[in-house]
Enzyme design. Structure first.
Site, PDB file in Angstrom:
ATOM      1  N   SER A 139       0.858  -1.194   0.000  1.00  0.00           N
ATOM      2  CA  SER A 139       0.000   0.000   0.000  1.00  0.00           C
ATOM      3  C   SER A 139       0.886   1.233   0.000  1.00  0.00           C
ATOM      4  CB  SER A 139      -0.876   0.025   1.255  1.00  0.00           C
ATOM      5  OG  SER A 139      -1.530   1.273   1.390  1.00  0.00           O
ATOM      6  N   TYR A 152      -1.610  -0.428  10.549  1.00  0.00           N
ATOM      7  CA  TYR A 152      -1.881  -0.814   9.146  1.00  0.00           C
ATOM      8  C   TYR A 152      -0.708  -0.427   8.247  1.00  0.00           C
ATOM      9  CZ  TYR A 152      -3.720  -1.123   4.475  1.00  0.00           C
ATOM     10  OH  TYR A 152      -3.861  -1.449   3.141  1.00  0.00           O
TER      11      TYR A 152
END
Ligand code: NDP
Ligand code: 8X3
Length: 252
Positions: A139, A152
């Site tokens: 990501s 995350y």
């Protein structure tokens, strides 16, 4: 070379779009995820086109991962592309407000789960040799900090560094490794992250043009089908309508 893709998190979003994209090109598919009914729907949609094997699998369970890989039918055993896509974000609140259990779930899924599947399939991929690929879904959060990303983003930083480090160890085997790192993309991701808050989902994607699951599947397919001597180390993909923000400053 056989063309067999093993896709984790195939029940939604990028993983499901990858299943369709690879099927379109005639690849055999091993599709996994926790939701059995969604796997059955996918199998029904795709098995007229290509051979499909489905496996209900929670990537956090290393014994289950190993068992699924060891039990692959012969026609699916020679996996040539691993799409390590299963993952999630939880708890978008500031770090100091979130439950430890949510941090553990993200670490167990995005770090431990990805490592479990990679470890189980490495011998197969090395055996298949040149042209095989490990495509890890990272990501932009893996290298761009933002509020509420805490664990995350850190798990996605792991994905990046693990991908690079694997490249070092796999040098000479022909196995390629890529960290595909998307930005804003409309999938079930935000629903999961917010515990099913449809308003939060709608607000995030409203009035802009996010990436679609199909956009990312197209990039993953591109990476998997490059000439065998090419390795894209990291592919950072954002919508044109997303960019970085200035530094935040605390003032008196
Ligand atoms: P979705 O929520 O639509 O899909 C996530 C997939 O992961 C589902 O198929 C889900 O399947 C699977 N999954 C979650 N936990 C587990 C588990 N423990 N074991 C097996 N499978 C699991 O989100 P996306 O498609 O957007 O997310 C896919 C990947 O992309 C994730 O790694 C995410 O972090 C990453 N990403 C997403 C971005 C976005 O903006 N959408 C941007 C950048 C990266 P099931 O519930 O059936 O197990
Ligand atoms: C998901 C993209 O920007 O929400 O990994 O972190 S973002």
């Amino acid at each position: 070379m056989n063309r067999i893709a093993f896709i984790t998190g195939a029940t939604s979003g990028f993983g499901r779009a990858c299943a369709h994209r690879f099927a379109e090109a005639g690849w055999s598919l091993v599709l996994s995820g926790r939701r059995e009914e969604r796997l059955a729907e996918l199998r029904e949609a795709l098995e007229d086109k290509v051979p499909v094997h489905t496996a209900v699998l929670d990537v956090r369970d290393d014994a289950a991962v190993k068992a699924v890989v060891e039990a692959l039918p012969d026609a699916f055993a020679g996996v040539t592309c691993l799409v390590n896509n299963a993952g999630l974000a939880l708890a978008p609140q500031p770090a100091q407000q979130v439950d430890l259990a949510d941090w553990h779930t993200m670490i167990d899924t995005n770090v431990r789960g990805l490592a479990n599947v990679t470890h189980a399939l490495l011998p197969t991929l090395i055996e298949q040799g040149a042209g095989t690929s490990i495509i890890n879904v990272g990501s932009v959060a893996g290298d761009t900090p933002y509020p509420g990303s805490h664990v995350y983003g850190a798990t996605k930083a792991f994905v990046k560094q693990f991908s690079y480090n694997l490249r070092c160890d796999l040098l000479g085997t022909g196995v390629r490794v890529t960290d595909v790192a998307p930005g804003l993309a409309e999938t079930e991701f935000t629903l999961v992250r917010t515990g099913g808050n449809q308003d939060a989902h709608d607000a995030l994607y409203q009035g802009t043009t996010p990436l679609s699951a199909e956009d990312i599947a197209e990039q993953i397919f591109y990476v998997a089908t490059l000439p065998v001597h090419i390795n894209i180390n990291r592919m950072d993909v954002m919508p044109v309508r997303q960019a970085w923000a200035p530094f935040a400053i605390d003032r008196d």
